[in-house]
Design a protein around this motif. Structure first.
Motif, mmCIF file in Angstrom:
data_model
loop_
_atom_site.group_PDB
_atom_site.id
_atom_site.type_symbol
_atom_site.label_atom_id
_atom_site.label_comp_id
_atom_site.label_asym_id
_atom_site.label_seq_id
_atom_site.Cartn_x
_atom_site.Cartn_y
_atom_site.Cartn_z
ATOM 1 N N GLN A 73 41.307 19.791 -52.320
ATOM 2 C CA GLN A 73 42.599 18.975 -53.085
ATOM 3 C C GLN A 73 42.563 18.874 -54.562
ATOM 4 O OE1 GLN A 73 42.442 16.069 -54.878
ATOM 5 N NE2 GLN A 73 44.526 15.324 -54.318
ATOM 6 N N ALA A 74 41.661 18.957 -55.240
ATOM 7 C CA ALA A 74 41.691 19.041 -56.740
ATOM 8 C C ALA A 74 42.509 20.202 -57.098
ATOM 9 C CB ALA A 74 40.206 18.872 -57.435
ATOM 10 N N ASP A 75 42.116 21.429 -56.618
ATOM 11 C CA ASP A 75 42.501 22.612 -57.080
ATOM 12 C C ASP A 75 44.021 22.711 -56.781
ATOM 13 O OD1 ASP A 75 40.081 23.321 -58.051
ATOM 14 O OD2 ASP A 75 39.746 24.646 -56.192
ATOM 15 N N LEU A 76 44.125 22.121 -55.740
ATOM 16 C CA LEU A 76 45.815 22.307 -55.251
ATOM 17 C C LEU A 76 46.760 21.298 -55.944
ATOM 18 C CD1 LEU A 76 44.986 22.288 -51.173
ATOM 19 C CD2 LEU A 76 46.278 23.989 -52.691
ATOM 20 N N PHE A 77 46.060 20.109 -56.402
ATOM 21 C CA PHE A 77 46.853 19.003 -57.188
ATOM 22 C C PHE A 77 47.042 19.895 -58.472
ATOM 23 C CE2 PHE A 77 46.957 15.794 -60.463
ATOM 24 C CZ PHE A 77 48.005 14.998 -59.740
ATOM 25 N N ASP A 78 45.999 20.416 -59.271
ATOM 26 C CA ASP A 78 46.174 20.991 -60.392
ATOM 27 C C ASP A 78 47.199 22.083 -60.335
ATOM 28 O OD1 ASP A 78 44.288 19.417 -61.470
ATOM 29 O OD2 ASP A 78 42.728 20.968 -61.320
ATOM 30 N N ALA A 79 47.231 22.871 -59.326
ATOM 31 C CA ALA A 79 48.205 24.108 -59.236
ATOM 32 C C ALA A 79 49.711 23.657 -59.105
ATOM 33 C CB ALA A 79 48.044 25.029 -57.681
ATOM 34 N N ILE A 80 49.819 22.353 -58.376
ATOM 35 C CA ILE A 80 51.215 21.512 -58.303
ATOM 36 C C ILE A 80 51.526 21.142 -59.749
ATOM 37 C CG2 ILE A 80 52.312 19.546 -57.374
ATOM 38 C CD1 ILE A 80 50.735 19.917 -54.695
#
Length: 104
Positions: A73-80
């Motif tokens: 989740q944290a990696d995906l949020f950062d990518a978004i």
């Protein structure tokens, strides 16, 4: 039309307010927005509210992608966030779809 379900909490809460509907139609993004809930407190309060709404929405997207096995989740949020900032800096297209906006 492929419409999303209304969340159970919104169905339970008599004070719930729908803020946005977003579609891809006729090769463009089309929106129906409810704005102005904080306008009486000034433009800074209204824009701050939308900052929070959009950030929370990005978090929900990251949560959904993570639950679907697409990563942490944290990696995906950062990518978004990174992708959002890139798009703000250099838009890949111009807004062509319509908007039906209504203030409160």
């Amino acid at each position: 039309m492929d419409a999303r379900a209304i969340p159970p909490a919104a169905l339970r809460d008599v004070k719930a307010v729908e803020l946005a509907r977003v579609w891809i139609a006729e090769q463009g993004l089309h929106c129906s927005l409810k704005f102005g809930l904080y306008a009486a407190d000034g433009v800074a309060r209204e824009t701050s509210a939308w900052r929070i709404i959009l950030t929370d929405l990005a978090g929900h997207v990251a949560d959904a992608l993570s639950a679907d096995g697409m990563g942490a989740q944290a990696d995906l949020f950062d990518a978004i966030v990174e992708s959002f900032n890139q798009e703000v800096s250099a838009p890949s297209s111009r807004r062509m779809g319509g908007s039906a906006a209504e203030s409160s």
